[in-house]
Design an enzyme around this catalytic site. Structure first.
Site, mmCIF file in Angstrom:
data_model
loop_
_atom_site.group_PDB
_atom_site.id
_atom_site.type_symbol
_atom_site.label_atom_id
_atom_site.label_comp_id
_atom_site.label_asym_id
_atom_site.label_seq_id
_atom_site.Cartn_x
_atom_site.Cartn_y
_atom_site.Cartn_z
ATOM 1 C CB VAL A 101 -0.938 0.024 1.228
ATOM 2 C CG1 VAL A 101 -1.748 1.313 1.267
ATOM 3 C CG2 VAL A 101 -1.862 -1.182 1.229
ATOM 4 C CB CYS A 102 1.075 4.209 0.506
ATOM 5 S SG CYS A 102 1.449 5.970 0.479
ATOM 6 C CB THR A 103 5.857 4.977 -0.296
ATOM 7 O OG1 THR A 103 5.609 5.105 1.113
ATOM 8 C CG2 THR A 103 5.439 6.245 -1.022
ATOM 9 C CB THR A 121 3.515 3.861 -5.113
ATOM 10 O OG1 THR A 121 3.887 4.170 -3.767
ATOM 11 C CG2 THR A 121 4.176 4.836 -6.054
#
Length: 231
Positions: A101-103, A121
């Protein structure tokens, strides 16, 4: 039947919603066991100071069906942390699903797990994916074979519900969504640089520029280490 084992990486200066969003969905899958993983069992603090407690160490972690790496400012340090990268790589090479998830996607990349895959991302860091041989896709949830990556922060809820549908079935995921009353109606249309007022985009971009510069430097170091190697 063995329980479904899901591991979410926990680390200092994590953005807690990157982890707690998908946790809410995945922990409600019947028969699933979700572990919060770190080097030790000491309390870690999120980027906003929330205390979070790991439930299992790397050394005690069994082979996972799903490994998920959330993001946050602390993710930058993980890209230079060989113990973390070795753990993520080891689990990722045998897991049914390798996710983020995300970075957290950049940690997967630094571990050599995104080369040749589509991934997403956070919008402010999506350009870093190419350094790891990934094809960046600007979507809330990106699926490429057994790599499933979520966009920035709140996209972790969408990611968690989609993954629940894969691990169980759509009806189970829909029941979880209903229980969570997940019907987002944001008060402002400012959740994307494509729709937010230009002044807001400029102000935020200026505020996070130093962190993004550190992330870029860590990305380039990690990419350089991976050159000529195969995970």
């Amino acid at each position: 039947m063995n329980p479904l084992t899901i591991g979410l990486l926990l680390f200092p200066r994590i953005t807690q919603l990157d982890m707690t969003g998908p946790y809410e969905a995945l922990a409600r899958i019947p028969g699933a066991k979700v572990h919060l993983l770190w080097k030790n069992l000491d309390v870690v603090h999120s980027d906003t100071g929330m205390p979070l407690l790991p439930t299992m160490t790397f050394d005690d972690c069994p082979p996972l069906d799903v490994i998920c790496v959330p993001g946050g400012p602390g993710q930058v340090d993980l890209m230079d942390d060989q113990e973390v990268l070795a753990f993520v790589r080891r689990q990722g090479l045998q897991a049914r699903y390798v996710t983020s998830v995300c970075t957290g996607a950049l940690v997967l990349g630094a571990a050599g797990l995104l080369d040749g895959y589509k991934a997403t991302t956070h919008w402010a860091s999506v350009d870093n994916l190419a350094h790891f041989g990934a094809e960046a896709v600007k979507v809330r949830v990106c699926i490429d074979r057994n790599r499933i990556t979520g966009g920035g922060i709140t996209a972790g809820i969408d990611f968690g519900l989609y993954l629940a549908s894969v691990l169980a079935d759509r009806a189970t995921a829909e029941r979880i969504q209903l229980f969570l009353e997940y019907t987002p109606e944001p008060p402002f249309d400012a959740g994307s640089p494509d729709t937010a007022p230009s002044a807001v985009v400029s102000q935020l971009s200026e505020a996070i520029a130093p962190m993004l510069a550190r992330r870029k430097e860590a990305t380039l170091r990690a990419a350089q280490r991976l050159k000529g190697t195969t995970p």
